[in-house]
Design a protein around this motif. Structure first.
Motif, mmCIF file in Angstrom:
data_model
loop_
_atom_site.group_PDB
_atom_site.id
_atom_site.type_symbol
_atom_site.label_atom_id
_atom_site.label_comp_id
_atom_site.label_asym_id
_atom_site.label_seq_id
_atom_site.Cartn_x
_atom_site.Cartn_y
_atom_site.Cartn_z
ATOM 1 N N UNK A 76 0.805 -1.217 0.000
ATOM 2 C CA UNK A 76 0.000 0.000 0.000
ATOM 3 C C UNK A 76 0.847 1.281 0.000
ATOM 4 N N UNK A 77 2.125 1.176 0.386
ATOM 5 C CA UNK A 77 2.990 2.367 0.404
ATOM 6 C C UNK A 77 3.920 2.458 -0.807
ATOM 7 N N UNK A 78 3.648 1.659 -1.834
ATOM 8 C CA UNK A 78 4.541 1.634 -2.999
ATOM 9 C C UNK A 78 4.746 3.020 -3.602
ATOM 10 N N UNK A 79 3.661 3.730 -3.854
ATOM 11 C CA UNK A 79 3.765 5.028 -4.524
ATOM 12 C C UNK A 79 4.508 6.076 -3.684
ATOM 13 N N UNK A 80 4.122 6.310 -2.427
ATOM 14 C CA UNK A 80 4.873 7.302 -1.637
ATOM 15 C C UNK A 80 6.320 6.891 -1.373
ATOM 16 N N UNK A 81 6.572 5.606 -1.281
ATOM 17 C CA UNK A 81 7.934 5.114 -1.067
ATOM 18 C C UNK A 81 8.830 5.484 -2.254
ATOM 19 N N UNK A 82 8.374 5.179 -3.479
ATOM 20 C CA UNK A 82 9.180 5.463 -4.660
ATOM 21 C C UNK A 82 9.208 6.954 -4.993
ATOM 22 N N UNK A 83 8.167 7.673 -4.614
ATOM 23 C CA UNK A 83 8.087 9.096 -4.953
ATOM 24 C C UNK A 83 9.291 9.887 -4.423
ATOM 25 N N UNK A 84 9.813 9.470 -3.289
ATOM 26 C CA UNK A 84 10.913 10.204 -2.677
ATOM 27 C C UNK A 84 12.293 9.811 -3.161
ATOM 28 N N UNK A 130 4.330 -2.247 -8.599
ATOM 29 C CA UNK A 130 4.946 -2.047 -9.905
ATOM 30 C C UNK A 130 6.024 -3.098 -10.133
ATOM 31 N N UNK A 131 6.321 -3.337 -11.412
ATOM 32 C CA UNK A 131 7.557 -3.991 -11.788
ATOM 33 C C UNK A 131 8.585 -2.888 -12.016
#
Length: 366
Positions: A76-84, A130-131
């Protein structure tokens, strides 16, 4: 000075170089970039690739990219994790029309560590994720890099050794920009089937199980030699992997990350943003990665071999290549000159660079 054109097409006429204002807009992403200044004088020719041609029978070639591998990032935190930690905006992948994205990961000094592709997982996959496609030689380094910043994020990161990455191009590669996306005969076998986000001239990306033959997925596809794929992207001047983008050395804007739709200047903070944003807003980029043709293939070049003008002035560094084609980091002030390159056995060859067709038409070349 007019230089010989070495693409697949014909000579381009002399052009005037002016202000470059380019806008790339998605649902959440809009960038305008001013790079050049006053117009160049009349009579200066700038070499460009020409990709004119017609598609022949809809035939395609699949290239196994054994130098690329995949990681699966899910939770569930994939997007905020990669965003930074990436240069591009993860919010782009929230739009159902955007399922693939190119990006770089930078170090704190703003230099490229890894070039990556991100593919949205299919809806059937449980949870968000994501891959991540990367150079296979730095897979372990990327895993360590991701785990450093994972902290307490609810994400799982796993390598995918049972999957393979393929590039799909028209049989006549000069038609890649105009060719229609091939139909899949077995779409259920394709975990990823997306247009290459860097430029349409790079065709499409296919991810399947390693046991699956791509010709069983794309009926009009035949397998090709991966060296042809590398020659194609070197002719275009498109970097990929650690040889073209040495970790901790390459600068993202000099590597044409803006042209490859790989960066957002409107998103929040990310690692390495400060230098990158400052360079962008000054509008001054004195060196760029450009496609180069050598007068003869050279097999024993040192990494980052120096380039010189014929009068002996430093003109840049040669990065990598296949045969007589390659990529060089060129001082734009010398981009229209014939340059020299010396191998480790003191053999000297000449080198000429070109402005590719997929670049914006008004990029300034001094």
């Amino acid at each position: 000075m007019g230089l010989l054109f070495f693409g697949r097409g014909a000579f381009m006429s002399a052009i005037r170089l002016g202000v470059y204002a380019r806008k790339y807009c998605g649902r959440h992403f809009c960038v305008t970039m001013n790079v050049s200044g006053a117009s160049a004088p009349l009579g200066i020719q700038v070499k460009r690739f020409n990709s004119q041609g017609t598609n022949n029978g809809g035939q395609f070639v699949c290239y196994h990219l054994c130098h690329r591998t995949l990681l699966k990032i899910q939770g569930q935190d994939t997007s905020p994790f990669l965003q930074g930690i990436i240069t591009n905006d993860m919010e782009l992948l929230e739009d159902p029309a955007h399922k693939v994205m190119y990006s770089h990961m930078l170090n704190v000094q703003g230099r490229t560590l890894y070039d990556i592709m991100l593919y949205s997982l299919k809806e059937a996959e449980a949870g968000q994720g994501v891959f991540l496609e990367c150079d296979c030689t730095v897979k372990d380094s990327i895993l360590r890099h991701l785990k450093v910043y994972k902290i307490r994020r609810k994400v799982n990161i796993n390598p995918c050794p049972d999957l393979s990455v393929w590039a799909v191009l028209p049989k006549h590669k000069s038609t890649a920009e105009e060719a229609s996306k091939p139909e899949l005969s077995s779409p259920e076998k394709a975990l990823v089937w997306e247009t290459d986000p860097r430029t349409q001239m790079m065709g499409w990306r296919l991810v399947v199980d390693s046991q699956v033959d791509p010709s069983d997925v794309i009926s009009s596809c035949q397998k090709g030699d991966t060296e042809e794929y590398h020659r194609h992207r070197y002719a275009l001047g498109l970097p990929e992997g650690v040889k073209d983008l040495p970790p901790g050395m390459a600068l993202p804007l000099e590597s044409n990350l803006v042209f490859m739709q790989g960066i957002s200047f409107s998103k929040g903070c990310y690692i390495g943003q400060e230098l990158t944003a400052r360079t962008h807003h000054t509008g001054v980029i004195r060196k760029r990665l450009m496609p180069a043709r050598l007068s003869a293939p050279v097999s024993d070049l040192e990494d980052g071999a120096s380039l010189q003008t014929q009068s002996g002035k430093p003109a840049g560094k040669h990065r990598a290549g296949v045969g007589e084609l390659g990529l060089s980091l060129i001082r734009m002030a010398h981009a229209k000159e014939v340059l020299t390159l010396k191998s480790s056995d003191d053999t000297t060859v000449t080198l000429e660079v070109a402005v590719p067709d997929w670049w914006p038409k008004d990029v300034k070349v001094n």
